[in-house]
Design a protein around this motif. Structure first.
Motif, PDB file in Angstrom:
ATOM      1  N   GLY A  35      59.423  -3.564  35.478  1.00  0.00           N
ATOM      2  CA  GLY A  35      58.642  -4.705  35.945  1.00  0.00           C
ATOM      3  C   GLY A  35      58.563  -4.875  37.442  1.00  0.00           C
ATOM      4  O   GLY A  35      57.901  -5.807  37.908  1.00  0.00           O
ATOM      5  N   GLN A  36      59.231  -4.025  38.229  1.00  0.00           N
ATOM      6  CA  GLN A  36      59.212  -4.161  39.694  1.00  0.00           C
ATOM      7  C   GLN A  36      58.846  -2.827  40.339  1.00  0.00           C
ATOM      8  O   GLN A  36      59.489  -2.367  41.275  1.00  0.00           O
TER       9      GLN A  36
ATOM     10  N   MET B 181      58.246 -11.119  35.408  1.00  0.00           N
ATOM     11  CA  MET B 181      57.865 -10.020  34.524  1.00  0.00           C
ATOM     12  C   MET B 181      56.912 -10.502  33.444  1.00  0.00           C
ATOM     13  O   MET B 181      57.009 -11.648  32.969  1.00  0.00           O
TER      14      MET B 181
ATOM     15  N   THR C 152      56.327  -6.830  28.955  1.00  0.00           N
ATOM     16  CA  THR C 152      57.414  -6.044  29.541  1.00  0.00           C
ATOM     17  C   THR C 152      58.767  -6.511  29.023  1.00  0.00           C
ATOM     18  O   THR C 152      59.637  -5.703  28.669  1.00  0.00           O
TER      19      THR C 152
ATOM     20  N   GLY D  51      59.231 -14.858  32.226  1.00  0.00           N
ATOM     21  CA  GLY D  51      59.215 -13.898  33.327  1.00  0.00           C
ATOM     22  C   GLY D  51      60.570 -13.471  33.829  1.00  0.00           C
ATOM     23  O   GLY D  51      60.648 -12.636  34.734  1.00  0.00           O
TER      24      GLY D  51
END
Length: 680
Positions: A20-21, A183, A187, A217
């Motif tokens: 997610g990053q 996120m 995900t 998230g």
């Protein structure tokens, strides 16, 4: 033996394991590969998105020596060397993590910076990681600015915060900033599925969707909720159990509420709300689920094909076809704003019920109209009583009072505000004699006036046929030049004259709204004539000041003192309000005798200051004596008379101007506004 929680057990140990990053991982990996390292990094983002994890992986990348002990800076730490194992275990000497929320003072920061002068003990770099850096005090920020700007080559700063707006710009400008995003729900769902597969925990896809949505998230929140759900469900994740744990509303309840709103079924909507109360489901969670359902419906209204590929949106396909586009957007907005209203309601479920009833109130009826009575069509009118029948012809024949420039007549038909109403054919009716009201004086008879039926309510009132207005003879009509302009027309106030009302029949006569009509006069009585012409603005009166030679001498002296700037404040007021009543010249010394009416100006201080000014102008010794009395020839009165004379001359010039007179004759309503003329 206690087990490790999932959030710590499955913390990523390398950049490849992070999810997610990707934007942050790619930037840091390229910088490490190209050896383009910054001395300070700032990671921002909400809780549980990986700020501390990225900091630890970055520390391992800077200090990794490889499995053989010969490695250097790398974007893929091995995880097997001593520095990597020590950092993962939290015992690496040259990696320092400090929580600024509990160590926010300048003493803690100064102690940390004092250790920065020493080189690393076992590693290649010293890494100072300060979490929640926005909690530091201003003095602590100021203490670390110099070291943060020019640290030693072996020192790296890593700052993390959830609120970057509170970090001073002087710190932001010294750091390389990376924003870790929340996120996506998909995900989080995929990562939880992978973790549960490794843990050999059975689960239902619906349960994971609920957990992923509740994480909002944050991956750490998702793993923590998964731990709680495993314990709550006894080692497995069922959708019903997870929904009960989270307090979420079952999809069937949401469908029942939306079906009742779409069908306009009030009893079914109340029953659905009562079911939620009996089951103990949260009103806040109900509104969240309703908002999520309406969001899916709005998406399907724009892209219906998504129902085939996304199983979460398939149940809402039927409602998306029945609910109007604007209604869906309105209900979504009401659900979002209703969450804030729950805290104001006396009861949570009562507030939820009112929000749902508001949906029903804003939804049109099935025929496209509202549930209130229509404005078109005839309306049943209550028969008027004797007093109303007596007042009706008088009120219909009387003209309305003049208001501004609007002149109305009740005998003329008014245009309907809605659709045109069919007017019935007029029927001949015998005239009704005017009868006096019990509480009103006797009304004068109105000659040749046809009776007018009582006016119905304001909603779709029937319009009676208009009678031809009687025009006065040409000789009695006022000319255009004699008519007063609209702004000068006032409502006439007539004493000892009966006033009647044209009212609407209500059940309670005392509560009827009234409309005041002008007094009735017979045809034989002459009407009050309108004003012949507008009054000419009054001329300015020029006051007459009895001048004297001593007054001329004193006024000249005061003018000279003003030109030289010798008079100010109260001294000037004393000079302007004084009247010279005598002057004595004795051996080069002049004695001025002044008469002053105001007692506050006759003080010794002001007299001495005025005497000093007189001496400077005359150039010799002078003294001033003050006496009380009414002053008739003062510089102030002369100045006032001069201004009035100039004003009168300007007004005379304007009134004699040919262009102004031409405009006044061309426009009968035009006039010269008094006080608007100012001399140059």
């Amino acid at each position: 033996m206690t087990s490790t929680v999932l959030a710590r057990k499955y913390r990523p140990l390398s950049f490849e394991a992070m999810v997610g990053q990707g934007h942050v991982v790619q930037a840091l990996a390229n910088a490490l590969t190209q050896q383009r390292l910054h001395h300070a990094y700032l990671f921002t983002g909400t809780r549980g998105v990986g700020k501390t994890t990225v900091s630890r992986i970055l520390a391992k990348s800077l200090n990794c020596t490889g499995p053989d002990g010969q490695g250097g800076i790398t974007a893929t730490p091995c995880g097997q060397c001593q520095p990597c194992r020590d950092i993962d275990a939290g015992r690496f000497v040259d990696y320092v993590e400090m929580d600024a929320a509990s160590n926010r003072g300048v003493e803690e920061i100064s102690q940390l910076l004092d250790q920065a002068v020493y080189k690393p003990v076992v590693g290649r770099f010293k890494v100072y990681m300060i979490d929640e850096v926005h909690m530091l005090s201003n003095t602590a920020f100021n203490a670390m600015l110099k070291t943060l700007e020019e640290p030693p080559d072996y020192l790296k700063f890593v700052l993390a915060t959830t609120d970057p707006q509170k970090v001073p710009v002087t710190v932001l400008s010294r750091c390389l900033q990376f924003n870790l995003r929340p996120m996506a729900m998909q995900t989080v769902h995929e990562h939880l599925e992978q973790v549960l597969s490794q843990e050999h925990v059975p689960f239902e896809p619906g349960a994971l969707r609920l957990l992923a949505r509740a994480a909002r998230g944050s991956m750490r929140d998702g793993l923590s909720l998964t731990d709680q759900a495993i314990a709550y469900g006894g080692g497995q994740l069922d959708e019903a159990v997870v929904r009960q744990m989270l307090g979420s509303v079952d999809r069937q309840h949401v469908l029942a509420i939306l079906e009742a709103v779409v069908n306009g079924d009030g009893p079914a909507l109340i029953e659905a709300g009562d079911n939620l109360r009996r089951l103990g489901l949260s009103a806040q969670g109900t509104l969240d689920d309703l908002a999520s359902a309406l969001q899916n419906i709005a998406v399907l209204q724009s892209v219906p094909g998504l129902a085939e590929s996304d199983p979460d949106k398939a149940p809402w396909l039927v409602l998306s076809r029945r609910l109007a586009l604007d209604e869906c957007q309105l209900f979504y907005s009401l659900a979002l704003h209703g969450r804030a209203e729950l805290a104001l309601a006396p009861d949570e479920h009562a507030g939820l019920q009112m929000i749902l009833l508001r949906w029903l109130a804003f939804k049109p009826a099935q025929d496209g109209s509202r549930d209130h009575p229509k404005a078109e069509g005839p309306v049943a009118v209550k028969p008027a009583g004797p007093s109303e029948q007596a007042a009706a012809p008088l009120a219909a024949a009387a003209p309305r009072p003049l208001v501004g420039a609007a002149v109305a007549d009740l005998s003329a038909p008014s245009a309907p505000s809605h659709a045109p109403v069919p007017v019935p054919a007029p029927q001949a009716q015998p005239p009704v004699a005017a009868q006096p009201r019990p509480a009103m004086p006797q009304a004068r008879p109105v000659a040749q006036q046809a009776p007018t039926p009582a006016a119905p309510p304001p909603v779709a009132r029937p319009v009676p046929p208009a009678e031809p207005r009687r025009e006065p003879p040409a000789s009695a009509r006022p000319s255009a030049a004699d008519e007063a302009p609209p702004w000068d027309q006032d409502i006439p106030v007539v004493d000892d004259e009966p006033f009647y009302v044209q009212d609407v029949p209500f059940d309670l006569p005392d509560e009827r709204p009234t409309r005041v009509a002008a007094p009735q006069r017979s045809a034989s009585e002459p009407s009050a004539p309108l004003p012949a012409a507008l009054p000419v603005p009054e001329r300015t009166v020029v006051p007459v000041v009895p001048t004297t030679p001593l007054g001329d001498r004193w006024a000249d002296l005061v003018a000279r003192m003003q030109q030289e700037g010798l008079l100010a404040a109260l001294v000037r007021e004393l000079a302007m309000q004084a009247e010279c009543v005598g002057v004595q010249d004795e051996g080069g010394t002049s004695i001025w005798k002044l008469r002053v009416e105001r007692e506050t100006l006759r003080s010794d201080t002001q007299r001495e200051r005025l005497m000093v000014a007189v001496r400077k102008v005359l150039g010799d010794e002078a003294s001033i004596e003050l006496e009380a009395g009414v002053a008739k020839d003062t510089p102030a009165l002369r100045e006032q008379a001069a201004r009035a004379g100039r004003q009168a001359a300007a007004e005379t010039l304007i009134q004699q101007d040919p262009l102004v007179n031409a405009l006044l004759s061309q426009y009968p309503g035009a006039r010269i506004v008094g006080g608007s003329i100012a001399p140059l």
